[in-house]
Design a protein around this motif. Structure first.
Motif, mmCIF file in Angstrom:
data_model
loop_
_atom_site.group_PDB
_atom_site.id
_atom_site.type_symbol
_atom_site.label_atom_id
_atom_site.label_comp_id
_atom_site.label_asym_id
_atom_site.label_seq_id
_atom_site.Cartn_x
_atom_site.Cartn_y
_atom_site.Cartn_z
ATOM 1 N N THR A 34 46.035 -0.065 -40.976
ATOM 2 C CA THR A 34 46.366 1.352 -41.150
ATOM 3 C C THR A 34 45.888 2.172 -39.960
ATOM 4 O OG1 THR A 34 46.188 1.094 -43.548
ATOM 5 C CG2 THR A 34 46.106 3.339 -42.673
ATOM 6 N N ALA B 292 54.137 -0.445 -41.030
ATOM 7 C CA ALA B 292 54.096 0.227 -42.331
ATOM 8 C C ALA B 292 54.621 -0.681 -43.438
ATOM 9 C CB ALA B 292 54.910 1.519 -42.269
ATOM 10 N N LEU C 48 50.014 5.775 -52.887
ATOM 11 C CA LEU C 48 49.936 6.530 -51.634
ATOM 12 C C LEU C 48 50.858 5.938 -50.574
ATOM 13 C CD1 LEU C 48 46.117 7.330 -51.243
ATOM 14 C CD2 LEU C 48 47.964 8.950 -51.711
ATOM 15 N N ILE C 49 50.894 4.612 -50.485
ATOM 16 C CA ILE C 49 51.727 3.995 -49.448
ATOM 17 C C ILE C 49 53.209 4.160 -49.779
ATOM 18 C CG2 ILE C 49 51.953 1.632 -50.325
ATOM 19 C CD1 ILE C 49 51.093 2.667 -46.728
ATOM 20 N N GLN D 1 53.888 7.634 -48.813
ATOM 21 C CA GLN D 1 53.883 7.676 -47.352
ATOM 22 C C GLN D 1 55.205 7.171 -46.785
ATOM 23 O OE1 GLN D 1 52.068 8.955 -45.205
ATOM 24 N NE2 GLN D 1 51.831 7.728 -43.363
ATOM 25 N N HIS E 25 52.881 13.605 -43.651
ATOM 26 C CA HIS E 25 52.959 12.170 -43.374
ATOM 27 C C HIS E 25 51.634 11.670 -42.805
ATOM 28 C CE1 HIS E 25 54.863 8.372 -42.524
ATOM 29 N NE2 HIS E 25 54.654 8.481 -41.219
ATOM 30 N N THR F 219 48.704 12.004 -45.488
ATOM 31 C CA THR F 219 48.736 10.940 -46.485
ATOM 32 C C THR F 219 48.229 9.632 -45.904
ATOM 33 O OG1 THR F 219 50.657 12.019 -47.509
ATOM 34 C CG2 THR F 219 50.196 9.755 -48.155
ATOM 35 N N ALA F 220 48.545 9.369 -44.644
ATOM 36 C CA ALA F 220 48.037 8.164 -43.984
ATOM 37 C C ALA F 220 46.506 8.186 -43.920
ATOM 38 C CB ALA F 220 48.628 8.044 -42.581
#
Length: 320
Positions: free
Chosen positions: A31, A80, A115-116, A119, A139, A142-143
């Motif tokens: 990440t 991602a 969350l992912i 995202q 964006h 959230t990452a």
């Protein structure tokens, strides 16, 4: 016959908690790299290098259109997708081993997966909405939230026994982490709106730029307070002390990169990328300190609430 391996060299199988923790740390590293690549994608004006989503020019690998900008956007999506698959594996493993894991583990893994997914949806909107600044900022925010969630899980699953000397440092570190997170969002807003360029060129969006500049002060002072107070706290756990040294180093480097980035008007791309990456690293270090500090405080409360052990009375020599 093959030579037998000495029993001292045979590694015992990993316990489920160790497996989960290692997976979480690998996801956290991926990440962090994803955010660095995302920063490079924005700085290099590669955010729309792939005009469609989720494919790139309608293919999985756009060989014919491949150049530096397309590669950055394509690799950003690839990383991602890999993290998304790992998040699904994290949930599956947490549910499968839920009986031998802390009760919160499956719920935390499910929160990370949500969350992912969110995202990924924001990533698609950044393309379809042509890099709209609020979506780009969300964006990135959230990452960072996903990144901190992984770090909290990793530190909570780490074998650790506190010394009970952290005091209120964990709360100060939490405040510093929140301020750094907000400052990172402010920086993302500055970058997504190109506020520095517009302010210096035509006195537009100077308020957005100045908000980020003034925000450096509280975030830096609170981080510095963590470092100084930790240095003055006797018998602090060595892991906590090392984290404060790392946080202090990241803070100095981040401030220097910020000044250099502003001085060169964001024209030196590696400086801008490093500025965002070190900001994420500083946030991660404060989050790790906060997580261990809270465990240290919990250890203190556990010791304080434990009933005193009975004092053994010497047995009479006549009692036989």
């Amino acid at each position: 016959m093959p030579a037998s391996v000495p029993s001292s060299q045979v590694r015992p199988p990993l316990q489920p908690q160790d497996q989960i923790r290692r997976l979480v740390w690998k996801m956290a590293i991926a990440t962090f790299l994803l955010m660095a690549i995302g920063s490079a994608t924005r700085v290099m004006n590669a955010g729309l290098a792939c005009p469609d989503w989720p494919l790139c020019y309608g293919t999985l690998i756009p060989r014919q259109q491949m150049n530096l900008q397309v590669f950055l956007e394509w690799f950003h999506r690839l990383d991602a997708a890999l993290i998304g698959l790992l998040a699904i594996a994290l949930v599956a493993l947490s549910v499968w081993h839920r009986r031998v894991l802390p009760r919160w583990t499956p719920w935390a893994a499910l929160f990370a997966l949500s969350l992912i997914v969110f995202q990924g949806a924001l990533g698609g909107l950044t393309v379809t909405e042509l890099l709209r600044f609020d979506i780009v900022t969300a964006h990135f925010g959230t990452a960072l939230l996903f990144f901190t969630t992984l770090l909290l899980m990793g530190m909570a699953l780490l074998p650790y026994q506190g010394t009970g000397n952290v005091g209120k440092l964990s709360w100060i570190s939490l405040t510093a982490a929140i301020l750094v997170y907000l400052q990172s969002l402010s920086g993302a807003l500055v970058g997504s709106r190109w506020a520095v360029h517009q302010c210096l060129a035509g006195s537009q969006l100077c308020g957005v730029m100045n908000t980020h500049l003034f925000g450096v002060v509280p975030a830096s002072l609170m981080t510095l307070a963590v470092v100084v107070l930790a240095w003055r706290t006797p018998a602090l756990h060595p892991a906590l002390r090392r984290l404060t040294y790392v946080a202090g180093g990241f803070l100095l480097l981040q401030v220097a990169l910020g000044f250099a980035t502003f001085h060169f008007h964001l024209q030196v791309e590696p400086l801008t990328i490093a500025h965002q990456a070190i900001g994420a690293a500083l946030l991660g270090t404060l989050v790790c300190f906060t997580a261990l500090g809270m465990r240290d405080r919990q250890f203190t409360k556990t010791i304080a609430s434990a009933p005193p052990s009975p004092i053994p009375t010497p047995q009479s020599p006549l009692a036989t």
